[in-house]
Design an enzyme around this catalytic site. Structure first.
Site, PDB file in Angstrom:
ATOM      1  N   CYS A   1      -7.419   1.737   6.410  1.00 33.00           N
ATOM      2  CA  CYS A   1      -6.491   0.911   7.181  1.00 33.00           C
ATOM      3  C   CYS A   1      -5.075   1.498   7.098  1.00 33.00           C
ATOM      4  O   CYS A   1      -4.819   2.556   7.626  1.00 33.00           O
ATOM      5  CB  CYS A   1      -6.570  -0.530   6.688  1.00 33.00           C
ATOM      6  SG  CYS A   1      -5.935  -1.715   7.870  1.00 33.00           S
TER       7      CYS A   1
ATOM      8  N   HIS B   1     -12.627  -1.882   6.428  1.00 34.34           N
ATOM      9  CA  HIS B   1     -12.397  -2.004   4.983  1.00 34.34           C
ATOM     10  C   HIS B   1     -13.708  -2.034   4.198  1.00 34.34           C
ATOM     11  O   HIS B   1     -14.236  -3.120   3.931  1.00 34.34           O
ATOM     12  CB  HIS B   1     -11.671  -3.320   4.691  1.00 34.34           C
ATOM     13  CG  HIS B   1     -10.238  -3.333   5.092  1.00 34.34           C
ATOM     14  ND1 HIS B   1      -9.232  -2.939   4.248  1.00 34.34           N
ATOM     15  CD2 HIS B   1      -9.630  -3.704   6.246  1.00 34.34           C
ATOM     16  CE1 HIS B   1      -8.058  -3.070   4.855  1.00 34.34           C
ATOM     17  NE2 HIS B   1      -8.270  -3.531   6.081  1.00 34.34           N
TER      18      HIS B   1
ATOM     19  N   GLU C   1     -14.053  -1.764   1.112  1.00 36.11           N
ATOM     20  CA  GLU C   1     -13.837  -2.475  -0.160  1.00 36.11           C
ATOM     21  C   GLU C   1     -13.944  -3.990   0.020  1.00 36.11           C
ATOM     22  O   GLU C   1     -14.000  -4.728  -0.958  1.00 36.11           O
ATOM     23  CB  GLU C   1     -12.489  -2.073  -0.765  1.00 36.11           C
ATOM     24  CG  GLU C   1     -11.250  -2.805  -0.248  1.00 36.11           C
ATOM     25  CD  GLU C   1     -10.762  -2.350   1.136  1.00 36.11           C
ATOM     26  OE1 GLU C   1     -11.514  -1.619   1.826  1.00 36.11           O
ATOM     27  OE2 GLU C   1      -9.648  -2.742   1.528  1.00 36.11           O
TER      28      GLU C   1
END
Ligand SMILES: Nc1ncnc2c1ncn2[C@@H]1O[C@H](COP(=O)(O)OP(=O)(O)O)[C@@H](O)[C@H]1O
Ligand SMILES: [Mg+2]
Lengths: 79, 749, 238, 79
Positions: C92, C202, C204
């Protein structure tokens, strides 16, 4: 006809973007720089030959959409 | 008192008295006399400015104090109730949850993006100034009808302002509500709530402790932002006065992120004696309150306040509402340690004052004393009013209205589609997809279910959170509407698998000086207080926003309830979507012919009339306890509370949230079919359960005295509802989803 | 034995980073390797085997996303690490920083609809032969959330041809579901050497079921396995 | 000395903001408008009297920070 509109944040209003850019310029070694303000620059074409009319229209566009007159000033040029 | 040079053009004490200039600051003749009494002389310009903000409704609650006393504010888990920045509730293991809601209605009506953004920024400061790490944001919004251009402009920019601030600072925005009704035209409601986590031993207070200790200012330089709109009639509009005009506050979420991280680190270091954010009335309110709470005084050296603009006067500095600023007190020997922290984060920190023992707020500018006021008078001696209260005529007239007087809705499928496409009921994806709802990777239930659920890091616990209020009900019957607001919030929490803990409320009302509005306020708070007692959810903080009026009069009374609940184990987390083919659908609670204030009434007939649905707190409590017990017992597959649009809308939402799975439902009822489907009777919940668990679930509910009927099964791709054997609703879920999802984007193209 | 050595991760932190903690937690919970936060003033990354440039709003994202961060002191060390072939993943805002710093080609413009968008997104694993994607199947459809206002990847024609020819397109949004208007549905790319990846989604945020998807986990196992293979140690099960 | 910097998106790069503004202007009834491009307008002050030096410095600021030359063009004026 071409119009150029410059929209800037009013003098008294906080410009966080300007401050951030100023800080970045300083840390890049451009220490001589101050009072950085970041605004908008809008270019557009108008299908009008009449300068007076164009002027009135651009002013209306600024008031209605291009600038937020609560916090921004604007000015424009016709070419 | 020395004459100040920098403000030579400001009116002096005599002029303020003679020309009654205090009136333009909202100070009445009586209040002015009282101020003179406290000072033993006439106040000068700075002093009257400071008094006017401290004695404003916003800071003093002078019109609302008596009604706020009705709320229960204590409970076994409450560690800190109203009074500090935010309330604190124990969640076990030395941890606590901190939360508060606040309004930014008027700034948002003028400049929606910045108004909403700074509202979010302000409420975040309330949370981290307690020492808590903010973990989630919510927002409760009200607008006029989306057909109106200005309303769309406000809606668009309020939402992007909330997104802009929350996304940048990295706190997920996880829940909220948006309703549309012409009552809010010209006066939108923008309430923001923040939830934080803290260890018990880290809780901070806004107190100026220890005489002689230095007072520090943290955050960006002060400008002429949002200064008290009191400009003087005597002052002509020159270019100079134009330049001095109070500027709209602009938020800088990046700066707030730095201030937040630095302050949390400072608090963590254990050296802070007192810390408070500068919210409304900036330096004035924070310094006076910190002194008052410690029983001390404060001296401020205003020339040391970091300034963004040239030639700022003491008046301007004291009243500025520049954002992202904090005030804290430490011992002198810790100064270097504190500075190191702020330097690393690149945040300005200035020593601007000192704690004194004389109980006075003394303002110095370049060595001259420019203001000297007793702290007690500023904070505690504002007169408290008991405005007149009168039951309005509309309330009586509504009692006589038969809400069944309109003809029966002919096509129930079409009616359902219309209600699903009504902006108040329609999907709010357009709104919450603009919010980063996942940052911090603890969001276990994102926006789109009854309540959001956010994990407590490092534990199996989680927090459920919601905001709720139906202003139409409150308008039609404030006491009942108040009860419903609290009950609905708690029901949403329970449906998510959590135990409701406590409430923060935002009382959005019209002018308290109108007797019928004050009556609404009294009645609504009474209803809320009853519900809070019955459901054991004390009020630990809140905010009052009065004078919400437009050309047509007051907005609907809208006491927004923010509630947080505790999920004991993440295994209990439950969402509203149907889960699996073959699951049994159960309807809990009784459906009555209650259409007053309903979405059906509004969408089909364009009216809001009659009495709102009833609410029996004992019934509500039994329902909530039984459902939570069932969820914890592993008997429930999905749970959804019934609210706007009633049973039919709840069924459609459970199908859509279930990924487009259908359901087949058969209702047996004595009610008119449209009433059975769209009545908004309270204390109802829609559950689904695996077939092998359905019996146990029904037994449990029966044993707890909760009315419960198996009304259908989950499956297929259609929602079918028959009423007494006759087809009522039949539609592909995809069709319903389209109506529901596309409604708001369609207006906002 | 090389197998005893742990893989060391750095998560860079700039003022305004806000997915730093998420990246840190993801490394810990998915592969249990040691992670350090490295503040932007650091000038030495030599101790680390992999460097994550997290999401957020570095320097408020003022002017352009990632524009100011590219000049942070740590960026010199990051460029060195890239040259040394260490694994670098920009997520990002991290992707934006990597493009601004020219560690990756192209630029990220405002989303076509001009709005920030946060929701689950379906990604196609276009190239599963990078150190970051080896535990995915080729063309696998995975569920990884997005959250950005300026994720509209742009590069000129020539660059795009190169990206395609060199298999530098790592992830694409599922056809028909491009959330931001990016060229060729690009969601993530790598440099020519394949050791630097930038992506808008993302991973994560998708490391266990409670978060709605665990599809991001294999990015972290991929990195560990690639590193272990390179350093001659045993590969963990995917 | 004052500098004004204009940063615009390159002609061949799609300008999502410009298209959105154009669409909004059309729906507000300004149908004669076309080719709308939205850029940035940065104002700053330089503590230099030397015009040549100022010019070199501003150019450097643009190249380094104010514009991303992959997607943007810039020009500036000194006053
Ligand atoms: N302004 C908003 N911000 C974030 N989430 C929102 C907002 N408005 C609605 N939502 C979410 O959309 C879902 C539906 O909202 P609502 O219809 O008000 O639910 P309920 O009737 O159960 O209170 C909820 O998950 C809610 O949190
Ligand atoms: Mg609900």
């Amino acid at each position: 006809m071409k119009a150029k509109v410059y929209v800037t944040i009013k003098q008294n209003v906080l410009d966080p973007q300007g401050s951030a850019v100023e800080g970045a310029l300083h840390s890049l070694g451009f220490e001589e720089v101050g009072k950085v303000r970041v605004g908008k620059f809008v270019e557009l074409e108008l299908q009008t030959a009449d300068r007076g009319e164009a002027e009135a229209r651009v002013k209306a566009m600024c008031e209605k959409l291009l600038a937020n007159t609560v916090i921004e000033d604007y000015r424009y040029e016709l070419e | 008192m020395a004459q100040q040079l920098s403000a030579a053009k400001e009116p002096n004490a005599e002029q303020i008295a003679e020309q009654k200039l205090y009136k333009q600051m909202g100070v009445t003749d009586d209040e002015y006399a009282r101020i003179c009494g406290f000072l033993g002389r006439k106040p000068n310009y700075v002093e009257i400015g400071v008094f006017s903000v401290m004695w404003s409704e916003h800071c003093s609650y002078k019109n609302s104090k008596p009604v706020l006393r009705r709320f229960p504010t204590t409970g076994p888990r409450v560690l800190m109730g109203p009074g500090e920045g935010a309330g604190v509730v124990d969640i076990g293991d030395n941890q606590a949850v901190v939360f508060k809601i606040e309004s930014h209605n008027h700034p948002s009506a003028i400049e929606p993006y910045q108004g909403a953004a700074t509202g979010v920024g302000g409420i975040i400061r309330d949370i981290f100034s307690m020492g808590a790490r903010p973990v989630a944001l919510l927002n409760s919004l009200r607008f006029g009808r989306l057909e109106n251009d200005r309303v769309r402009y406000l809606f668009e920019h309020v939402v992007s302002g909330i997104a802009g601030y929350g996304n940048c600072i990295g706190i997920p925005t996880v829940a909220g509500e948006v309703m549309f009704d012409e009552s809010y035209e010209g006066n939108p409601l923008v309430n923001a709530m923040c939830v934080g986590l803290i260890d018990h031993d880290k809780i901070q207070k806004g107190v100026a402790k220890g005489v002689g200790n230095p007072v520090f200012y943290v955050g960006p330089a002060t400008g002429r932002d949002g200064i008290h709109g009191a400009t003087f009639a005597s002052e002509e509009l020159t270019a100079e006065s134009e330049a001095k005009r109070p500027a709209v506050q602009v938020g800088d979420p990046f700066m707030e992120k730095l201030v937040m991280e630095a302050c949390l680190e400072l608090i963590d270091s254990g050296i802070v004696l007192g810390i408070q954010d500068m919210g409304a009335a900036g330096l004035t309110c924070s310094s006076a309150e910190m002194a008052s709470k410690a029983g001390n005084g404060i001296e401020l050296y205003l020339d040391r306040v970091p300034q963004r603009e040239e030639g700022m006067t003491p008046y301007e500095m004291m009243l500025s509402e520049s954002q992202e600023r904090m005030l804290y007190v430490i011992r002198p020997e810790h100064e270097a340690q504190a500075r190191a922290i702020f330097d690393r984060w690149g945040v300005i920190c200035a020593k601007v004052g000192k704690v004194t023992d004389d109980g006075r707020l003394k303002l110095f500018h370049h060595g001259e004393l420019v203001g000297d006021m007793p702290v007690g008078a500023l904070v505690d001696e504002c007169p408290v009013y008991n405005p007149a209260s009168q039951e309005p005529a509309y309330y009586r007239e509504n009692a006589a209205i038969d809400t069944l007087r309109y003809p029966e809705a002919a096509n129930l499928t079409e009616t359902l589609r219309r209600i699903l496409a009504s902006p108040t009921v329609a999907s709010k994806e357009w709104v919450y997809n603009q919010y980063d709802s996942m940052v911090r990777t603890e969001t276990f239930v994102r926006p789109g279910s009854d309540a959001a659920v956010v994990g407590v890091p490092g534990t199996r616990k989680a927090l459920a959170m919601t905001t709720d209020c139906n202003g139409r009900y409150v308008y039609l019957d404030p006491a009942v509407g108040g009860r419903i607001a609290v009950s609905e919030a708690a029901r949403n929490i329970v449906c998510s698998g959590a135990l409701p803990l406590a409430v923060t409320d935002n009382l959005n009302f019209g002018s308290p000086e109108k007797p019928d509005i004050f009556w609404q306020l009294e009645q609504a708070t009474e209803g809320m207080a009853e519900a809070c007692r019955a459901l054991e959810t004390p009020v630990i903080g809140g905010n009052v926003s009065l004078y919400n009026e437009n050309a047509k009069g007051a907005i609907y009374p809208t006491p927004v309830v923010g509630m947080v609940g505790l999920v004991e184990d993440v295994d209990h987390i439950t969402t509203q979507g149907f889960k699996a083919e073959g699951d049994i659908v159960l309807l809990l609670g009784d459906t009555k012919a209650e259409l007053g204030g309903s979405e059906l009434q509004y969408v089909l007939h364009g009216v809001t009339e009659g009495r709102p649905p009833e609410l029996d707190l004992a019934v509500e409590r039994a329902l909530q306890q039984a459902v939570l017990e069932a969820i914890r017992g592993g008997l429930v597959a999905s749970a959804h509370d019934l609210s706007e649009g009633g049973l039919a809308v709840a069924l459609a939402e459970s199908c859509i949230s279930g990924g487009g799975i259908g359901a087949s439902v058969a209702l047996e009822t004595e009610l008119r079919p449209d009433v059975a489907l769209f009545s908004e009777s309270q204390s109802r919940i829609l559950l689904s359960a695996r077939p092998d668990k359905a019996d146990a679930l029904q037994e449990l509910l029966a044993a707890r005295g909760v009315p419960c009927r198996a009304i259908g099964t989950v499956g297929g791709s259609e929602l079918r509802i028959t009423v007494n054997g006759k087809e009522g609703v039949r539609s592909d879920v995809a069709q319903l989803e389209k109506a529901w999802k596309e409604a708001i984007p369609c207006y906002m193209k | 034995m090389k197998g005893d050595r742990v893989m060391k991760f750095a998560v860079l932190v700039f003022p305004g980073s806000n997915c730093d903690i998420d990246c840190y937690k993801a490394v810990e919970s998915t592969i249990g390797q040691p992670v350090d936060y490295v503040w932007q003033t650091s000038t030495d990354l030599s101790a680390y085997d992999a460097i994550l440039v997290p999401g957020g709003f570095s320097y408020g994202d003022y002017l352009r996303c990632g524009a100011i961060a590219q000049f942070a002191p740590v960026m010199g060390a990051l460029k060195q690490a890239a040259e040394d072939g260490k694994y670098i993943l920009g997520i990002c805002n991290g992707f934006q920083i990597l493009t601004e710093a020219r560690l990756l080609p192209g630029a990220l413009l405002r989303n076509k609809a001009l709005k920030f968008r946060c929701h689950s997104a379906k990604l196609r694993v276009v190239n599963n032969e990078t150190p970051f994607t080896r535990d995915y199947a080729e063309n696998e459809l995975i569920d990884i959330p997005i959250a950005h206002g300026e994720g509209n990847y742009y590069c000129d024609e020539a660059t795009l041809k190169e990206l395609q020819a060199n298999r530098q397109i790592v992830f694409r949004y599922e056809a028909g579901n491009n959330p931001n208007g990016s060229v060729d549905d690009i969601a993530g790319i790598c440099n020519r050497a394949g050791n630097v990846v930038g992506m808008m989604p993302h991973p994560e945020r998708a490391v266990h079921e409670l978060l709605g998807s665990a599809d991001g986990k294999r990015m972290f196992t991929s990195i560990l396995n690639a590193w272990r293979e390179r350093s001659g140690a045993a590969v963990i099960g995917g």
